[in-house]
Design a protein around this motif. Sequence first.
Motif, PDB file in Angstrom:
ATOM      1  N   ALA A  78       2.740  -8.562 -13.643  1.00 23.73           N
ATOM      2  CA  ALA A  78       2.587  -7.136 -13.929  1.00 23.73           C
ATOM      3  C   ALA A  78       1.319  -6.586 -13.264  1.00 23.73           C
ATOM      4  CB  ALA A  78       2.532  -6.904 -15.439  1.00 23.73           C
ATOM      5  N   PHE A  79       0.231  -7.328 -13.318  1.00 25.85           N
ATOM      6  CA  PHE A  79      -1.022  -6.884 -12.708  1.00 25.85           C
ATOM      7  C   PHE A  79      -0.866  -6.745 -11.198  1.00 25.85           C
ATOM      8  CE2 PHE A  79      -5.371  -6.924 -11.290  1.00 25.85           C
ATOM      9  CZ  PHE A  79      -6.098  -6.385 -12.342  1.00 25.85           C
ATOM     10  N   LEU A  80      -0.286  -7.766 -10.561  1.00 25.99           N
ATOM     11  CA  LEU A  80      -0.105  -7.732  -9.104  1.00 25.99           C
ATOM     12  C   LEU A  80       0.889  -6.655  -8.686  1.00 25.99           C
ATOM     13  CD1 LEU A  80      -0.151 -11.579  -8.431  1.00 25.99           C
ATOM     14  CD2 LEU A  80      -1.945  -9.920  -7.892  1.00 25.99           C
ATOM     15  N   LEU A  81       1.949  -6.458  -9.454  1.00 23.74           N
ATOM     16  CA  LEU A  81       2.895  -5.374  -9.156  1.00 23.74           C
ATOM     17  C   LEU A  81       2.213  -4.011  -9.274  1.00 23.74           C
ATOM     18  CD1 LEU A  81       6.242  -6.561 -10.795  1.00 23.74           C
ATOM     19  CD2 LEU A  81       5.711  -6.334  -8.352  1.00 23.74           C
ATOM     20  N   GLY A  82       1.308  -3.891 -10.228  1.00 24.92           N
ATOM     21  CA  GLY A  82       0.556  -2.648 -10.366  1.00 24.92           C
ATOM     22  C   GLY A  82      -0.302  -2.353  -9.149  1.00 24.92           C
ATOM     23  N   VAL A  84       0.417  -3.116  -6.122  1.00 22.15           N
ATOM     24  CA  VAL A  84       1.316  -2.666  -5.060  1.00 22.15           C
ATOM     25  C   VAL A  84       1.932  -1.316  -5.415  1.00 22.15           C
ATOM     26  CG1 VAL A  84       3.449  -3.218  -3.825  1.00 22.15           C
ATOM     27  CG2 VAL A  84       1.806  -5.028  -4.341  1.00 22.15           C
ATOM     28  N   ALA A  85       2.266  -1.120  -6.681  1.00 26.97           N
ATOM     29  CA  ALA A  85       2.959   0.103  -7.106  1.00 26.97           C
ATOM     30  C   ALA A  85       2.056   1.333  -7.076  1.00 26.97           C
ATOM     31  CB  ALA A  85       3.530  -0.084  -8.506  1.00 26.97           C
ATOM     32  N   ALA A  86       0.770   1.178  -7.349  1.00 26.16           N
ATOM     33  CA  ALA A  86      -0.127   2.343  -7.434  1.00 26.16           C
ATOM     34  C   ALA A  86      -0.146   3.172  -6.149  1.00 26.16           C
ATOM     35  CB  ALA A  86      -1.521   1.901  -7.829  1.00 26.16           C
ATOM     36  N   PRO A  87      -0.367   2.574  -4.978  1.00 24.64           N
ATOM     37  CA  PRO A  87      -0.348   3.410  -3.776  1.00 24.64           C
ATOM     38  C   PRO A  87       1.048   3.954  -3.458  1.00 24.64           C
ATOM     39  CG  PRO A  87      -0.802   1.113  -3.199  1.00 24.64           C
ATOM     40  CD  PRO A  87      -0.808   1.222  -4.679  1.00 24.64           C
ATOM     41  N   LEU A  88       2.085   3.201  -3.809  1.00 20.87           N
ATOM     42  CA  LEU A  88       3.443   3.706  -3.586  1.00 20.87           C
ATOM     43  C   LEU A  88       3.710   4.935  -4.451  1.00 20.87           C
ATOM     44  CD1 LEU A  88       5.441   0.348  -3.395  1.00 20.87           C
ATOM     45  CD2 LEU A  88       4.689   1.808  -1.509  1.00 20.87           C
ATOM     46  N   LEU A  89       3.293   4.905  -5.702  1.00 21.86           N
ATOM     47  CA  LEU A  89       3.453   6.054  -6.585  1.00 21.86           C
ATOM     48  C   LEU A  89       2.625   7.241  -6.099  1.00 21.86           C
ATOM     49  CD1 LEU A  89       3.471   4.334 -10.092  1.00 21.86           C
ATOM     50  CD2 LEU A  89       5.386   5.424  -8.912  1.00 21.86           C
ATOM     51  N   MET A  90       1.443   6.960  -5.577  1.00 22.79           N
ATOM     52  CA  MET A  90       0.592   8.019  -5.026  1.00 22.79           C
ATOM     53  C   MET A  90       1.304   8.722  -3.870  1.00 22.79           C
ATOM     54  SD  MET A  90      -2.459   9.334  -5.166  1.00 22.79           S
ATOM     55  CE  MET A  90      -3.706  10.115  -4.199  1.00 22.79           C
ATOM     56  N   LEU A  92       4.587   8.754  -3.306  1.00 20.43           N
ATOM     57  CA  LEU A  92       5.781   9.440  -3.816  1.00 20.43           C
ATOM     58  C   LEU A  92       5.421  10.762  -4.490  1.00 20.43           C
ATOM     59  CD1 LEU A  92       7.861   6.478  -5.282  1.00 20.43           C
ATOM     60  CD2 LEU A  92       8.382   7.859  -3.262  1.00 20.43           C
ATOM     61  N   SER A  93       4.213  10.847  -5.042  1.00 19.69           N
ATOM     62  CA  SER A  93       3.803  12.085  -5.709  1.00 19.69           C
ATOM     63  C   SER A  93       3.229  13.099  -4.727  1.00 19.69           C
ATOM     64  CB  SER A  93       2.782  11.786  -6.803  1.00 19.69           C
ATOM     65  OG  SER A  93       1.564  11.363  -6.229  1.00 19.69           O
ATOM     66  N   GLY A  94       3.275  12.788  -3.428  1.00 17.63           N
ATOM     67  CA  GLY A  94       2.816  13.735  -2.418  1.00 17.63           C
ATOM     68  C   GLY A  94       1.423  13.453  -1.892  1.00 17.63           C
ATOM     69  N   GLY A  95       0.747  12.474  -2.441  1.00 20.53           N
ATOM     70  CA  GLY A  95      -0.579  12.112  -1.966  1.00 20.53           C
ATOM     71  C   GLY A  95      -0.490  11.265  -0.709  1.00 20.53           C
ATOM     72  N   THR A  96      -1.616  11.064  -0.105  1.00 20.91           N
ATOM     73  CA  THR A  96      -1.651  10.215   1.085  1.00 20.91           C
ATOM     74  C   THR A  96      -2.522   8.999   0.814  1.00 20.91           C
ATOM     75  OG1 THR A  96      -3.536  11.408   1.984  1.00 20.91           O
ATOM     76  CG2 THR A  96      -1.356  12.158   2.660  1.00 20.91           C
ATOM     77  N   VAL A  97      -2.166   7.924   1.420  1.00 19.42           N
ATOM     78  CA  VAL A  97      -2.948   6.694   1.346  1.00 19.42           C
ATOM     79  C   VAL A  97      -3.290   6.327   2.779  1.00 19.42           C
ATOM     80  CG1 VAL A  97      -2.988   4.284   0.614  1.00 19.42           C
ATOM     81  CG2 VAL A  97      -1.755   5.969  -0.749  1.00 19.42           C
ATOM     82  N   ALA A  98      -4.523   6.635   3.177  1.00 19.61           N
ATOM     83  CA  ALA A  98      -4.956   6.347   4.545  1.00 19.61           C
ATOM     84  C   ALA A  98      -5.332   4.873   4.644  1.00 19.61           C
ATOM     85  CB  ALA A  98      -6.147   7.217   4.916  1.00 19.61           C
ATOM     86  N   GLN A  99      -4.830   4.219   5.645  1.00 19.96           N
ATOM     87  CA  GLN A  99      -5.107   2.800   5.844  1.00 19.96           C
ATOM     88  C   GLN A  99      -5.261   2.556   7.323  1.00 19.96           C
ATOM     89  OE1 GLN A  99      -5.364   0.367   3.448  1.00 19.96           O
ATOM     90  NE2 GLN A  99      -5.903  -1.072   5.025  1.00 19.96           N
TER      91      GLN A  99
END
Length: 166
Positions: A78-82, A84-90, A92-99
């Motif tokens: 659950a911790f590791l999935l979180g 990975v999921a946090a930037p994906l949710l960001m 999906l909500s319209g935010g950007t994740v610059a990498q």
Amino acid sequence: MSAGRQADAAEHKRMEMAVQSKFTPWASLAGGVLIGLSAVMVMGLFGRIAGISGITGGFLGALVPMRGAPRDRDWRVAFLLGLVAAPLLMMLSGGTVAQSVPGNLGGMLAAGLLVGLGTALGSGCTSGHGVCGLARLSRRSLAAVVTFMAAGFATVFVLRHVLGTV
């Protein structure tokens, strides 16, 4: 422009720090609060340190049967999935994740292996020692944090001022 002035301008340009992301104090504060909250939750709920290397190592040890491997795989998943999921949710909500990823794959491989070796030798990673260990007033974590910060400062100094590569 004279040759001396051009050399000074080129040196000044070389010494400028490249800022790869904008300053975001509120987002950074929120991220820090969430990291602290997750560390407190992992300690309170499971009696464990929220260090990524320990969580990942325990998860892999639970997948591959080996002597001394922890059997508490579910919260680790659950911790590791979180993570990975946090930037994906960001996103999906319209935010950007610059990498940004450097193109030097050999350098990245060497860096990853050195980080893994340092994590194994230091009995933990920066999150485990720096966030959780210091919060518990662990002398071992203080020694680890001082060591990896000094190594980071020395690396930047050598790369910038001795080799002139960064």
